[in-house]
Design an enzyme around this catalytic site. Sequence first.
Site, PDB file in Angstrom:
ATOM      1  NE  ARG A  92      40.776  44.930  50.004  1.00  0.00           N
ATOM      2  CZ  ARG A  92      39.924  44.321  50.801  1.00  0.00           C
ATOM      3  NH1 ARG A  92      38.837  43.786  50.313  1.00  0.00           N
ATOM      4  NH2 ARG A  92      40.152  44.225  52.087  1.00  0.00           N
ATOM      5  CB  CYS A 116      39.641  41.727  46.890  1.00  0.00           C
ATOM      6  SG  CYS A 116      41.329  41.771  46.437  1.00  0.00           S
ATOM      7  CG  ASP A 304      51.586  45.228  45.008  1.00  0.00           C
ATOM      8  OD1 ASP A 304      50.787  44.312  45.262  1.00  0.00           O
ATOM      9  OD2 ASP A 304      51.483  46.373  45.498  1.00  0.00           O
ATOM     10  NE  ARG A 396      41.751  48.855  40.903  1.00  0.00           N
ATOM     11  CZ  ARG A 396      42.213  47.978  41.779  1.00  0.00           C
ATOM     12  NH1 ARG A 396      42.028  46.705  41.595  1.00  0.00           N
ATOM     13  NH2 ARG A 396      42.849  48.377  42.857  1.00  0.00           N
TER      14      ARG A 396
HETATM   15  N1  EPU Z   1      45.728  41.955  57.002  1.00  0.00           N
HETATM   16  C1  EPU Z   1      44.943  41.456  58.021  1.00  0.00           C
HETATM   17  N2  EPU Z   1      44.164  42.342  58.714  1.00  0.00           N
HETATM   18  C2  EPU Z   1      44.139  43.671  58.442  1.00  0.00           C
HETATM   19  C3  EPU Z   1      44.939  44.163  57.401  1.00  0.00           C
HETATM   20  C4  EPU Z   1      45.718  43.276  56.694  1.00  0.00           C
HETATM   21  O1  EPU Z   1      44.945  40.263  58.293  1.00  0.00           O
HETATM   22  O2  EPU Z   1      43.404  44.396  59.115  1.00  0.00           O
HETATM   23  C5  EPU Z   1      46.589  41.033  56.232  1.00  0.00           C
HETATM   24  C6  EPU Z   1      46.197  40.936  54.756  1.00  0.00           C
HETATM   25  O3  EPU Z   1      45.141  40.054  54.538  1.00  0.00           O
HETATM   26  C7  EPU Z   1      47.494  40.507  54.122  1.00  0.00           C
HETATM   27  C8  EPU Z   1      48.556  41.223  54.984  1.00  0.00           C
HETATM   28  O4  EPU Z   1      47.880  41.577  56.195  1.00  0.00           O
HETATM   29  O5  EPU Z   1      47.658  39.124  54.280  1.00  0.00           O
HETATM   30  C9  EPU Z   1      49.157  42.463  54.384  1.00  0.00           C
HETATM   31  O6  EPU Z   1      48.131  43.253  53.796  1.00  0.00           O
HETATM   32  P1  EPU Z   1      48.165  44.845  53.806  1.00  0.00           P
HETATM   33  O7  EPU Z   1      47.154  45.334  54.770  1.00  0.00           O
HETATM   34  O8  EPU Z   1      49.563  45.307  53.966  1.00  0.00           O
HETATM   35  O9  EPU Z   1      47.657  45.172  52.344  1.00  0.00           O
HETATM   36  P2  EPU Z   1      46.804  46.433  51.933  1.00  0.00           P
HETATM   37  O10 EPU Z   1      47.179  47.567  52.791  1.00  0.00           O
HETATM   38  O11 EPU Z   1      45.367  46.056  51.828  1.00  0.00           O
HETATM   39  C10 EPU Z   1      48.535  47.417  50.228  1.00  0.00           C
HETATM   40  C11 EPU Z   1      48.524  47.789  48.776  1.00  0.00           C
HETATM   41  C12 EPU Z   1      48.468  46.519  47.931  1.00  0.00           C
HETATM   42  C13 EPU Z   1      49.695  45.672  48.268  1.00  0.00           C
HETATM   43  C14 EPU Z   1      49.735  45.386  49.777  1.00  0.00           C
HETATM   44  C15 EPU Z   1      50.961  44.627  50.226  1.00  0.00           C
HETATM   45  C16 EPU Z   1      47.473  49.956  48.758  1.00  0.00           C
HETATM   46  C17 EPU Z   1      46.308  50.795  48.398  1.00  0.00           C
HETATM   47  N3  EPU Z   1      47.374  48.652  48.499  1.00  0.00           N
HETATM   48  O12 EPU Z   1      47.320  46.697  50.454  1.00  0.00           O
HETATM   49  O13 EPU Z   1      48.536  46.918  46.578  1.00  0.00           O
HETATM   50  O14 EPU Z   1      49.656  44.459  47.559  1.00  0.00           O
HETATM   51  O15 EPU Z   1      49.671  46.622  50.514  1.00  0.00           O
HETATM   52  O16 EPU Z   1      52.108  45.321  49.895  1.00  0.00           O
HETATM   53  O17 EPU Z   1      48.471  50.470  49.257  1.00  0.00           O
HETATM   54  C18 EPU Z   1      48.162  46.738  44.268  1.00  0.00           C
HETATM   55  O18 EPU Z   1      48.601  47.887  44.132  1.00  0.00           O
HETATM   56  O19 EPU Z   1      47.977  45.966  43.284  1.00  0.00           O
HETATM   57  C19 EPU Z   1      47.871  46.219  45.596  1.00  0.00           C
HETATM   58  C20 EPU Z   1      47.088  45.166  45.816  1.00  0.00           C
END
Ligand code: EPU
Length: 417
Positions: A92, A116, A304, A396
């Site tokens: 993603r 996902c 995480d 990963r």
């Molecule tokens: N959300 C929305 N709309 C958006 C974006 C996010 O509703 O446009 C919601 C998500 O569904 C979730 C919340 O906001 O409920 C927070 O999600 P966030 O966008 O912060 O997550 P992410 O950026 O997709 C990153 C990490 C994840 C980690 C999360 C939370 C990366 C590449 N991924 O994901 O890492 O769990 O922040 O800290 O930085 C992992 O490494 O295993 C992993 C999943």
Amino acid sequence: MEKLLISGGKKLRGSVRVSGAKNAALPIMASTILGHGTHKLRRVPNLRDVFTMGRLLEHLGAEFSLSDSTALINTEDIKGHEAPYDLVRTMRASVLVLGPLLARHGRARVSLPGGCAIGARPINLHLLGLQKMGALISLDKGYVNARTRRLRGANICFDIPTVTGTENLMMAATLAKGLTRLENAAREPEVIDLANALISAGARIEGAGESIIEIEGVKELNSLDYDIIPDRIEAGTFMAAAGITGGEIVMEGVNTEHIAAVVAKLQETGIKFQESEKGLVVRGPQHLRASDVKTMPYPGFPTDMQAQFMALMSVAEGTSVISETIFENRFMHVAELRRMGADINIEGSIATVKGVKSLKGAPVMATDLRASASLVVAALAARGETLIDRIYHLDRGYESIENKLRSLGARIERQKG
Ligand code: EPU
């Protein structure tokens, strides 16, 4: 399919070095699209996700290599503007190229990530922000098409602090015309690391690590020469592994500030920490104590680490209540932990874990990255053998996990499928 065979019950002992942070390396790799020339990134972990991002950059026309934790990325000839479905669906974080491509080329076509294993994970906040910066966005055949003549600065207030959303918009804003103000921004160390990398290339960013970030667009960025921060989640996972086995390990290269909430919580369970010249000493107790936890955006307890913490709590004395507030489906490990004898009850986003005396080895299935890590932690303490299937999830995000654990005395081997 490769599997991990773990014979539990061995106390971990020895030293282990923390690798570079996956979730800092990925956005920083994507940010190289913004600048021309050859970029040098150090402490890049050798992970499947890092190679997927490398392949995506190559697909766009960059050159990518990784050796001895140093990535060289030449973005001089980037001409492409499309992130295809095949790459996005395996990772993603590919969506992180959207902001940089739009800023560099004025156009981007990026496959919309599907749902996902851990939740729906929409990217609506990324898209709303880019629209506010003047991008025209449409969806067709599962792709986001974005266009603009030149992005312009805007005031953007996130409904929810989103990590990759903040990163995407911060990258886009570095080359936009004028000032962008991101409110309710994510404050994770990985966001700060990306900001520091961009600043080192000439970007003008203030406030990263706080909830308001301001970015004054510049005409161009230089190439990067940058060291990635250590991986706080990998560090936390090894702390949990030492704790659950009642072992004692020294963790080299941990940034304790980044992991303060995890350390505080682990201390409540009886795990002891001590700074030493060699690194952070982590000592597991004879008996773990139950403690409640609620996942929160940084600086709270990270989602995480929720699964790994649950593995610990499954053998702690007492009952622990674990609330997951970030993702709606992040309890996939529960059914697998139950197969190992854990007593866990789920109601909505709350898991109640009654500690049992010990877990028993069983064949289990990895379902996502951190769920897999929790199964490894549980298996290290379980009686008998645990065979973990589908460990490509683990690859990963954890560099050489079985070698690192073996060097700490764990009985662990990879079986080729
Ligand atoms: N959300 C929305 N709309 C958006 C974006 C996010 O509703 O446009 C919601 C998500 O569904 C979730 C919340 O906001 O409920 C927070 O999600 P966030 O966008 O912060 O997550 P992410 O950026 O997709 C990153 C990490 C994840 C980690 C999360 C939370 C990366 C590449 N991924 O994901 O890492 O769990 O922040 O800290 O930085 C992992 O490494 O295993 C992993 C999943």
